[in-house]
Each structure stands twice: as C-alpha cells, then as structure tokens.
Motif scaffolding. Structure first.
Motif, PDB file in Angstrom:
ATOM      1  N   VAL A 160      -0.072  -5.842  12.874  1.00  9.85           N
ATOM      2  CA  VAL A 160      -0.035  -5.238  11.570  1.00  9.85           C
ATOM      3  C   VAL A 160      -0.026  -3.814  11.704  1.00  9.85           C
ATOM      4  N   TRP A 197       0.704   0.315   9.337  1.00  8.47           N
ATOM      5  CA  TRP A 197       0.706   0.672   7.860  1.00  8.47           C
ATOM      6  C   TRP A 197       1.682   1.706   7.514  1.00  8.47           C
ATOM      7  N   ASP A 198       2.254   1.460   6.540  1.00 11.53           N
ATOM      8  CA  ASP A 198       3.270   2.455   5.831  1.00 11.53           C
ATOM      9  C   ASP A 198       2.843   3.116   4.748  1.00 11.53           C
ATOM     10  N   ASP A 254      -0.285   3.485   2.534  1.00  8.90           N
ATOM     11  CA  ASP A 254      -1.162   2.584   2.178  1.00  8.90           C
ATOM     12  C   ASP A 254      -0.847   1.164   1.908  1.00  8.90           C
ATOM     13  N   THR A 255       0.267   0.778   2.645  1.00  8.10           N
ATOM     14  CA  THR A 255       0.821  -0.649   2.808  1.00  8.10           C
ATOM     15  C   THR A 255       0.507  -1.305   4.048  1.00  8.10           C
ATOM     16  N   PRO A 256      -0.294  -2.241   4.086  1.00  8.14           N
ATOM     17  CA  PRO A 256      -0.435  -2.940   5.316  1.00  8.14           C
ATOM     18  C   PRO A 256       0.816  -3.930   5.620  1.00  8.14           C
ATOM     19  N   GLU A 258       3.772  -8.210   3.383  1.00  6.54           N
ATOM     20  CA  GLU A 258       2.978  -7.144   3.087  1.00  6.54           C
ATOM     21  C   GLU A 258       1.441  -7.936   3.728  1.00  6.54           C
ATOM     22  N   ASP A 259       0.616  -7.513   4.229  1.00  5.90           N
ATOM     23  CA  ASP A 259      -0.486  -8.085   4.721  1.00  5.90           C
ATOM     24  C   ASP A 259      -1.622  -8.221   3.610  1.00  5.90           C
ATOM     25  N   GLU A 315      -6.884  -9.588   2.924  1.00 10.25           N
ATOM     26  CA  GLU A 315      -5.911  -9.611   3.926  1.00 10.25           C
ATOM     27  C   GLU A 315      -5.342 -10.950   4.244  1.00 10.25           C
ATOM     28  N   ASP A 365       8.426  -0.072   4.701  1.00  8.42           N
ATOM     29  CA  ASP A 365       8.245  -0.756   3.164  1.00  8.42           C
ATOM     30  C   ASP A 365       9.626   0.016   2.395  1.00  8.42           C
TER      31      ASP A 365
END
Length: 105
Positions: A19, A21-22, A24-26, A40-41, A49, A101
């Motif tokens: 995992v 992060w981009d 605030d996107t996991p 997306e997680d 999650e 993302d």
C-alpha cells in the motif's frame, strides 16, 4: 501526475500486496499470479481498508463487513458494497513497481 514508487518487483511476490499513498488516497498494489493491479484501498460500503481482508484468486474481501471486490477491475462483487472502488495504472521500470492516482481533480 507523478508516479509513486511502490517497491522492487522482487519484493511483491504472487499473492502479496503493498500500500502506498498518493496524497490522501491509499493505493493497494497486488500481484495476482504474476500480474500487477492497483485499486484504491477503500471499501465503498463504509470507507474501511480492504487490505487485511482475505484474498482469493482475483478477489479481496473487506475485513469489516464481507463485501468482495475484483482486484483487477475494482468492481464490487457482492453486498453490502454496490459501487466499485477506483482502479489505477501500474508500470514496471528497471525492476521497480510504480502507480499513481490518475483521476482528475
């Protein structure tokens, strides 16, 4: 849009995920039988999650309420989730896995 380094290909064996992060996107990157996929997680049912849930073949089960998603497309496969989770591009360059993302906004 910048590509994010996930890991080296040797560190992501079949059946495993990482995992990153981009913003605030996991983003969860999965190795399914040697092919890499990124979604997306986030469970679209309640925002929990997905990682940590059971992975069977191309599917992951949300550990909170049992919704299942297709790792290769992000499609929701059963209730309580009805909306897909986002799917992202993956590339491999010089033995390193990248994702990002790529949605507008």
């Amino acid at each position: 849009m910048n590509w994010l380094r996930v890991c080296e290909t040797a560190d992501l064996l079949p059946g495993e995920y990482r995992v990153v992060w981009d913003g605030d996107t996991p983003i969860a990157v999965f190795n399914v039988d040697g092919e890499l996929y990124a979604i997306e997680d986030v469970c679209t049912h309640d925002g929990g999650e997905l990682t940590g849930g059971v992975i069977e073949g191309r599917e992951i089960e949300c550990p909170r309420h049992g919704a299942r998603f297709d790792i290769t497309t992000g499609a929701a496969l059963c209730p309580p989730a009805y909306e897909p989770t986002a799917k992202f591009p993956v590339k491999v360059e010089h033995g390193v896995v990248y994702t990002r993302d790529d949605r507008d906004g």
